[in-house]
Design a protein around this motif. Sequence first.
Motif, mmCIF file in Angstrom:
data_model
loop_
_atom_site.group_PDB
_atom_site.id
_atom_site.type_symbol
_atom_site.label_atom_id
_atom_site.label_comp_id
_atom_site.label_asym_id
_atom_site.label_seq_id
_atom_site.Cartn_x
_atom_site.Cartn_y
_atom_site.Cartn_z
ATOM 1 N N UNK A 11 0.799 -1.222 0.000
ATOM 2 C CA UNK A 11 0.000 0.000 0.000
ATOM 3 C C UNK A 11 0.827 1.264 0.000
ATOM 4 N N UNK A 12 2.120 1.162 0.301
ATOM 5 C CA UNK A 12 2.997 2.334 0.273
ATOM 6 C C UNK A 12 3.041 2.846 -1.169
ATOM 7 N N UNK A 13 2.744 4.129 -1.355
ATOM 8 C CA UNK A 13 2.578 4.690 -2.698
ATOM 9 C C UNK A 13 3.490 5.888 -2.889
ATOM 10 N N UNK A 54 2.287 1.854 -6.614
ATOM 11 C CA UNK A 54 1.885 1.378 -5.293
ATOM 12 C C UNK A 54 2.537 0.039 -5.013
ATOM 13 N N UNK A 55 3.063 -0.126 -3.815
ATOM 14 C CA UNK A 55 3.708 -1.384 -3.428
ATOM 15 C C UNK A 55 2.639 -2.436 -3.211
ATOM 16 N N UNK A 56 2.725 -3.531 -4.002
ATOM 17 C CA UNK A 56 1.755 -4.620 -3.873
ATOM 18 C C UNK A 56 2.399 -5.983 -4.086
ATOM 19 N N UNK A 57 3.697 -5.995 -4.411
ATOM 20 C CA UNK A 57 4.390 -7.249 -4.689
ATOM 21 C C UNK A 57 5.883 -7.018 -4.509
ATOM 22 N N UNK A 58 6.643 -8.077 -4.635
ATOM 23 C CA UNK A 58 8.096 -7.955 -4.497
ATOM 24 C C UNK A 58 8.681 -7.058 -5.582
ATOM 25 N N UNK A 187 6.573 5.297 7.959
ATOM 26 C CA UNK A 187 6.064 4.031 7.421
ATOM 27 C C UNK A 187 7.114 3.384 6.533
ATOM 28 N N UNK A 188 8.001 4.206 5.964
ATOM 29 C CA UNK A 188 9.170 3.700 5.252
ATOM 30 C C UNK A 188 10.221 3.365 6.297
#
Length: 471
Positions: A11-13, A54-58, A187-188
Amino acid sequence: MTPLRSQLPNGFTVRLNRRVRITDRGRVLIGGSPTRVLYLSEQASRMIVNRTIEVSSASTRLLTDRLLEAGMADPVLDRLPEIDDNALTVVVPVFGRPSALDRLLASVGPSQIVIVVDDGSPEPDASAIKSIVAKHNAQLVRLPDNRGPAAARNEGLRHVTTPYVAFADSDIVLDPKAISVLLKHFADPQVALAGPRVLGLHDGTGMNWIGRYEEARSSLDLGIHPATVRPRSPVSWIPGAFLVARVEALGEGFTAEHRVGEDVDLVWRLVEQGWRVRFEPEAKVWHEHRQDIVQWLSRKAFYGTSAHVLSLRHSEAMAPAVFAPWSVAVVASLLFQRRWSVPAAAVISAIAAWRIAHKLSKSEQPALVGISLVAKGVLTAQTQTMALLVRHWWPLALGGSFFSRRLRRAVVASALLDAVLEYRRTRPHLDPFRFAVARRLDDLAYGAGVWSSALQGRSVRALLPDIRRSP
């Protein structure tokens, strides 16, 4: 300590920043700090939608991390999770000025954990500070003698038990959302430090022309755009007036013996250790700028004295300018002010563009990319040269102007053009003439501080530009 390479959460965008140019149907990114060309696979290019990923996978996690490290992307604030303000302690170093401390603590609010470190204030200020700390239900730590803001912050840090800490100078006022906005960046897991935009405080008494100049062009105001903070980038430091930090990243904290430049030193040490540092203009604090011209000039010169100390620890980062060899040749050609100067500069630039294009053979339009990078490099070199003439090297430039008409023209042109460009960029509530006078006084005072510290330290390292072979 060195950070562990923890993973960005799902979810990190992030969004590509304004300096990033996308070419070759999304497969080439040009930008970052320093400027670089990033080639993406077809799969990676599809991960970026409307300049956002958006972070959703490796794979998205890896690309996002790489963009953050390159300074090409910034986190999207409204997509970051909240961190409870109670996970943070505010540390306030103070020497005298009890009324300013009262104003600051009122802006912090009653629910925040606060530690006030009295850095050896004399009476009656010490007693007033003690009463104000009790009034706001804060914790007081008193040092027996004055040790400077870095040592005072470190003493406060030793009493912190929360995972995050904010360092706040007593002459600022916080926006109610400043802490919560800055905490979002943590969050990072690679972020060690985050700082807000520092604006001028309106105390209701009005501002003179120095105050209006500072409102538009304060050394503490780093602009309206979020940024990765690192040496040689558009935002290379964040001021210690207000900082939020991850406690585990700080170690022993600030370099205690530094009474100036300790904030810059901390930022650069953390970056060297592999941490990320963020500037977030959506978080705001207000600083009580100096308006008395003598105090203002003294402060600017004081800032300049940090150059020598910082150059001993961070010689490359502290260089007043960074040039590629070809850009030095371009600038030198133009400074000669001969008939052949412009043609020679054009030939040198063309050769540099050809060499860069040769290295970018994987790009669909290497020539255009090479030309654009060289054009940007020429503009940057010219801007840095102007700054050297009117800021860092002004004693030499002024002395040389008595003997060289060409140098005199270059100095006058630099002084005027710099003032015009800054006036247009900042749009101050001040007439152009007084803005230009303040701008030049600012540079003269800072440059005097640099030279004073260099002479006392018997080293010109802080005055030498860095000439790098990579274009």
